[in-house]
Design a protein around this motif. Structure first.
Motif, PDB file in Angstrom:
ATOM      1  N   TRP A  95      -0.010   3.071 -24.312  1.00  0.00           N
ATOM      2  CA  TRP A  95       0.419   2.235 -23.298  1.00  0.00           C
ATOM      3  C   TRP A  95       1.930   2.391 -23.165  1.00  0.00           C
ATOM      4  CZ3 TRP A  95      -2.127  -0.779 -20.121  1.00  0.00           C
ATOM      5  CH2 TRP A  95      -3.387  -1.000 -20.523  1.00  0.00           C
ATOM      6  N   ILE A  96       2.711   3.097 -24.117  1.00  0.00           N
ATOM      7  CA  ILE A  96       3.855   3.403 -23.552  1.00  0.00           C
ATOM      8  C   ILE A  96       4.077   4.471 -22.661  1.00  0.00           C
ATOM      9  CG2 ILE A  96       5.998   4.460 -24.566  1.00  0.00           C
ATOM     10  CD1 ILE A  96       5.384   2.982 -27.524  1.00  0.00           C
ATOM     11  N   VAL A  97       3.209   5.698 -22.713  1.00  0.00           N
ATOM     12  CA  VAL A  97       3.028   6.820 -21.797  1.00  0.00           C
ATOM     13  C   VAL A  97       2.603   6.093 -20.613  1.00  0.00           C
ATOM     14  CG1 VAL A  97       1.752   8.888 -21.431  1.00  0.00           C
ATOM     15  CG2 VAL A  97       2.339   8.388 -23.739  1.00  0.00           C
ATOM     16  N   ALA A  98       1.754   5.074 -20.420  1.00  0.00           N
ATOM     17  CA  ALA A  98       1.222   4.823 -18.974  1.00  0.00           C
ATOM     18  C   ALA A  98       2.398   3.705 -18.603  1.00  0.00           C
ATOM     19  CB  ALA A  98       0.076   3.690 -19.302  1.00  0.00           C
ATOM     20  N   PHE A  99       3.203   3.255 -19.327  1.00  0.00           N
ATOM     21  CA  PHE A  99       4.349   2.650 -18.937  1.00  0.00           C
ATOM     22  C   PHE A  99       5.476   3.446 -18.067  1.00  0.00           C
ATOM     23  CE2 PHE A  99       8.842   1.046 -19.732  1.00  0.00           C
ATOM     24  CZ  PHE A  99       8.921   0.220 -18.834  1.00  0.00           C
ATOM     25  N   ILE A 100       5.606   4.432 -18.922  1.00  0.00           N
ATOM     26  CA  ILE A 100       6.497   5.641 -18.453  1.00  0.00           C
ATOM     27  C   ILE A 100       5.963   6.309 -17.081  1.00  0.00           C
ATOM     28  CG2 ILE A 100       7.606   7.956 -19.066  1.00  0.00           C
ATOM     29  CD1 ILE A 100       7.564   7.168 -21.962  1.00  0.00           C
ATOM     30  N   GLY A 101       4.734   6.525 -17.240  1.00  0.00           N
ATOM     31  CA  GLY A 101       4.191   6.920 -15.953  1.00  0.00           C
ATOM     32  C   GLY A 101       4.275   5.981 -14.732  1.00  0.00           C
ATOM     33  N   LEU A 102       4.008   4.867 -14.942  1.00  0.00           N
ATOM     34  CA  LEU A 102       4.104   3.702 -13.920  1.00  0.00           C
ATOM     35  C   LEU A 102       5.748   3.815 -13.348  1.00  0.00           C
ATOM     36  CD1 LEU A 102       1.747   1.177 -15.012  1.00  0.00           C
ATOM     37  CD2 LEU A 102       1.634   2.502 -12.977  1.00  0.00           C
ATOM     38  N   VAL A 103       6.736   3.754 -14.233  1.00  0.00           N
ATOM     39  CA  VAL A 103       7.960   3.903 -13.674  1.00  0.00           C
ATOM     40  C   VAL A 103       8.421   5.028 -12.995  1.00  0.00           C
ATOM     41  CG1 VAL A 103      10.375   3.911 -14.702  1.00  0.00           C
ATOM     42  CG2 VAL A 103       8.893   2.524 -15.870  1.00  0.00           C
ATOM     43  N   VAL A 104       7.811   6.192 -13.479  1.00  0.00           N
ATOM     44  CA  VAL A 104       7.954   7.523 -12.604  1.00  0.00           C
ATOM     45  C   VAL A 104       7.279   7.460 -11.415  1.00  0.00           C
ATOM     46  CG1 VAL A 104       7.415   9.971 -12.522  1.00  0.00           C
ATOM     47  CG2 VAL A 104       8.236   8.987 -14.662  1.00  0.00           C
ATOM     48  N   THR A 105       6.229   6.826 -11.488  1.00  0.00           N
ATOM     49  CA  THR A 105       5.725   6.357  -9.873  1.00  0.00           C
ATOM     50  C   THR A 105       6.387   5.798  -9.042  1.00  0.00           C
ATOM     51  OG1 THR A 105       3.473   6.714 -10.811  1.00  0.00           O
ATOM     52  CG2 THR A 105       3.484   5.746  -8.873  1.00  0.00           C
ATOM     53  N   THR A 106       6.939   4.440  -9.724  1.00  0.00           N
ATOM     54  CA  THR A 106       7.860   3.462  -8.984  1.00  0.00           C
ATOM     55  C   THR A 106       9.071   4.529  -8.366  1.00  0.00           C
ATOM     56  OG1 THR A 106       7.161   1.949 -10.340  1.00  0.00           O
ATOM     57  CG2 THR A 106       8.968   1.568  -9.048  1.00  0.00           C
ATOM     58  N   LEU A 107       9.606   5.012  -9.136  1.00  0.00           N
ATOM     59  CA  LEU A 107      10.788   5.926  -8.913  1.00  0.00           C
ATOM     60  C   LEU A 107      10.365   6.952  -7.281  1.00  0.00           C
ATOM     61  CD1 LEU A 107      12.496   6.711 -12.078  1.00  0.00           C
ATOM     62  CD2 LEU A 107      13.403   5.154 -10.424  1.00  0.00           C
ATOM     63  N   GLY A 108       9.318   7.778  -7.589  1.00  0.00           N
ATOM     64  CA  GLY A 108       8.759   8.385  -6.538  1.00  0.00           C
ATOM     65  C   GLY A 108       8.476   7.577  -5.097  1.00  0.00           C
ATOM     66  N   LEU A 109       7.944   6.565  -5.402  1.00  0.00           N
ATOM     67  CA  LEU A 109       7.823   5.697  -4.181  1.00  0.00           C
ATOM     68  C   LEU A 109       9.321   5.297  -3.588  1.00  0.00           C
ATOM     69  CD1 LEU A 109       4.761   3.394  -5.384  1.00  0.00           C
ATOM     70  CD2 LEU A 109       4.881   5.012  -3.438  1.00  0.00           C
ATOM     71  N   LEU A 110      10.073   4.659  -4.531  1.00  0.00           N
ATOM     72  CA  LEU A 110      11.592   4.331  -4.290  1.00  0.00           C
ATOM     73  C   LEU A 110      12.016   5.569  -3.230  1.00  0.00           C
ATOM     74  CD1 LEU A 110      13.722   2.130  -3.974  1.00  0.00           C
ATOM     75  CD2 LEU A 110      14.394   2.707  -6.186  1.00  0.00           C
ATOM     76  N   GLY A 111      12.035   6.503  -4.083  1.00  0.00           N
ATOM     77  CA  GLY A 111      12.717   7.902  -3.192  1.00  0.00           C
ATOM     78  C   GLY A 111      12.005   8.276  -1.844  1.00  0.00           C
ATOM     79  N   ALA A 112      10.894   7.991  -1.544  1.00  0.00           N
ATOM     80  CA  ALA A 112      10.052   8.343  -0.616  1.00  0.00           C
ATOM     81  C   ALA A 112      10.420   7.210   0.499  1.00  0.00           C
ATOM     82  CB  ALA A 112       8.471   8.352  -0.661  1.00  0.00           C
ATOM     83  N   LEU A 113      10.472   5.922   0.264  1.00  0.00           N
ATOM     84  CA  LEU A 113      10.871   4.824   1.087  1.00  0.00           C
ATOM     85  C   LEU A 113      12.315   5.137   1.707  1.00  0.00           C
ATOM     86  CD1 LEU A 113      10.362   2.355   2.530  1.00  0.00           C
ATOM     87  CD2 LEU A 113      11.138   1.077   0.466  1.00  0.00           C
ATOM     88  N   VAL A 114      13.135   5.568   0.823  1.00  0.00           N
ATOM     89  CA  VAL A 114      14.525   5.848   0.980  1.00  0.00           C
ATOM     90  C   VAL A 114      14.762   6.859   2.098  1.00  0.00           C
ATOM     91  CG1 VAL A 114      16.991   6.546   0.128  1.00  0.00           C
ATOM     92  CG2 VAL A 114      15.532   4.609  -0.970  1.00  0.00           C
ATOM     93  N   ALA A 115      13.912   8.011   1.692  1.00  0.00           N
ATOM     94  CA  ALA A 115      14.049   9.175   2.552  1.00  0.00           C
ATOM     95  C   ALA A 115      13.505   9.120   3.977  1.00  0.00           C
ATOM     96  CB  ALA A 115      13.259  10.415   1.945  1.00  0.00           C
ATOM     97  N   THR A 116      12.392   8.196   3.994  1.00  0.00           N
ATOM     98  CA  THR A 116      11.965   7.705   5.114  1.00  0.00           C
ATOM     99  C   THR A 116      12.763   6.794   6.029  1.00  0.00           C
ATOM    100  OG1 THR A 116       9.710   7.856   4.326  1.00  0.00           O
ATOM    101  CG2 THR A 116       9.670   6.736   6.166  1.00  0.00           C
ATOM    102  N   LEU A 117      13.227   5.999   5.434  1.00  0.00           N
ATOM    103  CA  LEU A 117      14.379   5.102   6.166  1.00  0.00           C
ATOM    104  C   LEU A 117      15.534   5.754   6.704  1.00  0.00           C
ATOM    105  CD1 LEU A 117      14.170   1.870   3.928  1.00  0.00           C
ATOM    106  CD2 LEU A 117      13.222   2.115   6.309  1.00  0.00           C
ATOM    107  N   THR A 118      15.882   6.828   5.870  1.00  0.00           N
ATOM    108  CA  THR A 118      16.978   7.974   6.326  1.00  0.00           C
ATOM    109  C   THR A 118      16.555   8.516   7.561  1.00  0.00           C
ATOM    110  OG1 THR A 118      17.741   7.629   4.052  1.00  0.00           O
ATOM    111  CG2 THR A 118      18.655   9.688   5.538  1.00  0.00           C
ATOM    112  N   GLN A 119      15.688   9.269   7.557  1.00  0.00           N
ATOM    113  CA  GLN A 119      15.070   9.877   8.796  1.00  0.00           C
ATOM    114  C   GLN A 119      14.874   9.055  10.123  1.00  0.00           C
ATOM    115  OE1 GLN A 119      11.183  11.775   6.930  1.00  0.00           O
ATOM    116  NE2 GLN A 119      11.590  13.056   8.356  1.00  0.00           N
ATOM    117  N   LEU A 120      14.466   7.850   9.946  1.00  0.00           N
ATOM    118  CA  LEU A 120      14.148   6.975  10.946  1.00  0.00           C
ATOM    119  C   LEU A 120      15.476   6.361  11.589  1.00  0.00           C
ATOM    120  CD1 LEU A 120      11.292   5.086   9.899  1.00  0.00           C
ATOM    121  CD2 LEU A 120      11.208   7.070  11.369  1.00  0.00           C
ATOM    122  N   ALA A 121      16.630   6.424  10.582  1.00  0.00           N
ATOM    123  CA  ALA A 121      17.859   5.956  11.068  1.00  0.00           C
ATOM    124  C   ALA A 121      18.741   7.202  11.940  1.00  0.00           C
ATOM    125  CB  ALA A 121      18.677   5.641   9.879  1.00  0.00           C
ATOM    126  N   GLY A 122      18.127   8.318  12.017  1.00  0.00           N
ATOM    127  CA  GLY A 122      18.645   9.467  12.599  1.00  0.00           C
ATOM    128  C   GLY A 122      19.350  10.325  11.927  1.00  0.00           C
TER     129      GLY A 122
END
Length: 529
Positions: A453-480
């Motif tokens: 469960w510790i490994v699963a928690f780490i995995g979900l944190v990593v996934t959360t960071l990946g989604l956050l990075g994708a969201l930031v990158a997308t908003l940056t693109q759309l902002a020109g």
């Protein structure tokens, strides 16, 4: 051969329409490219929220009593259902639909998506539905909580919002499927549509026969919750049992179909090689979708006490779905090998796509292992392990598609390093979480499963960071912001790459003529390999 030039007399009078400005025009737009962007941004945001809820559940499940985040088991059940429902209906499916809404009309040479007003209305309806869904969870609703620990009004709001979301998604996929079937240019048969468009047609067909079943389940539950018992199944603690088939195997594997389709287009386009054995891949994608259909695999309403997961057909389906995956994977590998001379510095989109296909393979294998009856994994955390791999594959695949196509639509590139990093995080997070939960399914609950469960928690944190990075990158693109993308970068070979970057309102400067293959830009170059 693709013809995108009009005769001189037509060209002289043809004017490219321009998009109106202002907030009102944005809200009332029927431009499929803008509608698709709304889907992508909000789906990434909701997927991020779902991943945060998953982190909280995994942290609570570690078992350290000094860090209790929920007051009782009902809170854990509500957060768990938030993770799955918002992650799938608010994240992965609309993310793929948004990408398809942007890309498919250009891939099939159409100036717009079919039923553009209905498609735009579906997007706004979906957005309102997901906001209602989140509100229902915040008000102590959700699925799976005990009646004494939840608010029936909030649970009813959760169910009603899921119905609204499902209806909106049905309208959206009808629009996409109709675009592929009815708006193709002359010469483009269904056998010659790009593989991403074909894969979305297959996925849309499966969702079109699955979402109405989900709505029927939810309507029965809603009637019971409002005090008019239908079959006495709508009490709060049983809601999750009634609908969890949609968020588990095999149904959740439908998310992998568009991922495999876009992977074929990205690999062939990156290497500028024609995809060979296309007919076989088309058939394999269709078979994969059929085997992923799971509405007939639910046993909640079967009063004969038959557990469908113990039947030979269930295991046979889990085994059989491996075959079409291997066929598609072999086709992709064949294209990579044939184009190895052109593969020098892989693009961020190609790397992201390869990682997403790896996740699909992991999800297919996990689904097979889970279904083997002697292992006795069904009903354990292995259920969530196999499903989270498929969910991660859907998210990672949609992100890979955005990295590939967004420069064409926004005029800006996703930074290569950031795009690859987000994809790597989604892959790593999905694998860590999925494998940890799969292994935990072999063990009895207890302290000895705490490291998993510790490994699963780490995995979900990593996934959360990946989604956050994708969201930031997308908003940056759309902002020109970011590096500019010229008309031919990245140089794809399907029809959407034939026009200017970004595409004008109406998609093409001049009418699209006869299209003889799925890779018309190779036709115009005289490429016959």
């Amino acid at each position: 051969m693709t013809i995108t030039e009009a005769p001189l007399e037509t060209e002289a009078t043809l004017q490219t329409p321009t998009a109106p400005g202002g907030l009102h025009s944005v809200v009332t737009t029927t431009d499929h490219k803008l509608v698709g962007r709304f889907y992508v941004v909000f789906a990434l945001l909701f997927a991020f929220f779902a991943a945060v809820a998953g982190c909280l559940v995994a942290f609570e499940s570690i078992g350290d009593e000094s860090f209790d985040l929920f007051s009782d088991e009902a809170g854990v059940a509500q957060a768990t259902s938030f993770f799955w429902v918002v992650g799938v209906l608010g994240g992965a499916i609309p993310l793929l639909i948004g990408l398809a809404t942007m890309v498919i009309p250009l891939q099939v040479g159409s100036p717009s998506v079919a039923f553009p007003r209905a498609a735009a209305t579906a997007m706004w309806t979906w957005l309102v539905g997901v906001v209602m869904l989140v509100l229902g969870f915040i008000l102590d609703g959700g699925l799976g909580a005990d009646a004494a620990s939840s608010e029936s009004q909030a649970v009813a709001l959760t169910v009603a919002s899921m119905i609204l979301i499902s209806i909106a998604l049905i309208v959206a996929i009808i629009s996409l499927a109709t675009t592929v079937v009815a708006l193709r240019p002359e010469g483009m048969s269904l056998r010659s549509v790009p593989l991403f468009s074909w894969s979305m047609l297959v996925a849309s067909a499966i969702w079109l026969v699955s979402l109405p079943v989900l709505i029927a389940n939810l309507l029965i539950a809603y009637v019971d919750l409002r005090g008019r018992p239908a079959i006495y199944s709508g009490v709060e603690q049983l809601l999750d049992d009634q609908v969890n088939w949609f968020f588990s195997n095999p149904q959740i594997l439908v998310l992998a179909v568009p991922v495999l389709g876009l992977a074929a287009d990205v690999v062939a386009g990156s290497l500028r090689r024609r995809q060979r054995n296309t007919d076989i891949i088309l058939g394999a994608l269709a078979v994969f979708g059929l085997l992923a259909f799971g509405a007939d695999m639910q046993s909640y309403y079967d009063y004969s006490s038959l557990d469908v997961t113990n039947e030979l057909l269930y295991l046979a389906s889990a085994i059989a779905i491996v075959v079409p995956f291997l066929v598609v994977f072999g086709g992709l590998l064949d294209t990579v090998v044939a184009g190895r001379a052109d593969l020098r510095a892989p693009s961020g989109a190609l790397i992201a796509t390869i990682l997403a296909v790896d996740l699909v393979g992991a999800a297919v294998v996990a689904s097979l292992v889970r279904a083997i009856e002697p292992l006795d994994l069904i009903g354990t955390s292995a259920d969530d392990g196999a499903a989270v791999l498929a969910l991660s594959a859907g998210l990672a695949g949609a992100w890979a598609g955005w990295v590939w196509w967004s420069p064409k639509f926004t005029g800006r590139r996703v930074p290569a390093g950031l795009g690859a990093l987000c994809s790597a995080l989604l892959l790593l997070g999905g694998v860590l979480t999925g494998v940890a939960w799969m292994v935990a399914g072999f063990l009895d609950p207890g302290d000895h499963s705490r490291p998993l469960w510790i490994v699963a928690f780490i995995g979900l944190v990593v996934t959360t960071l990946g989604l956050l990075g994708a969201l930031v990158a997308t908003l940056t693109q759309l902002a020109g912001k970011g590096a500019s993308a010229v008309d031919d970068e990245p140089a794809g070979i399907t029809l959407e790459w034939s026009g200017p970057t970004p595409p004008p309102l109406g998609n093409f400067v001049s009418p699209v003529g006869e299209v003889a293959s799925a890779q018309p830009l190779l036709d115009t170059e005289g490429e016959d390999t």
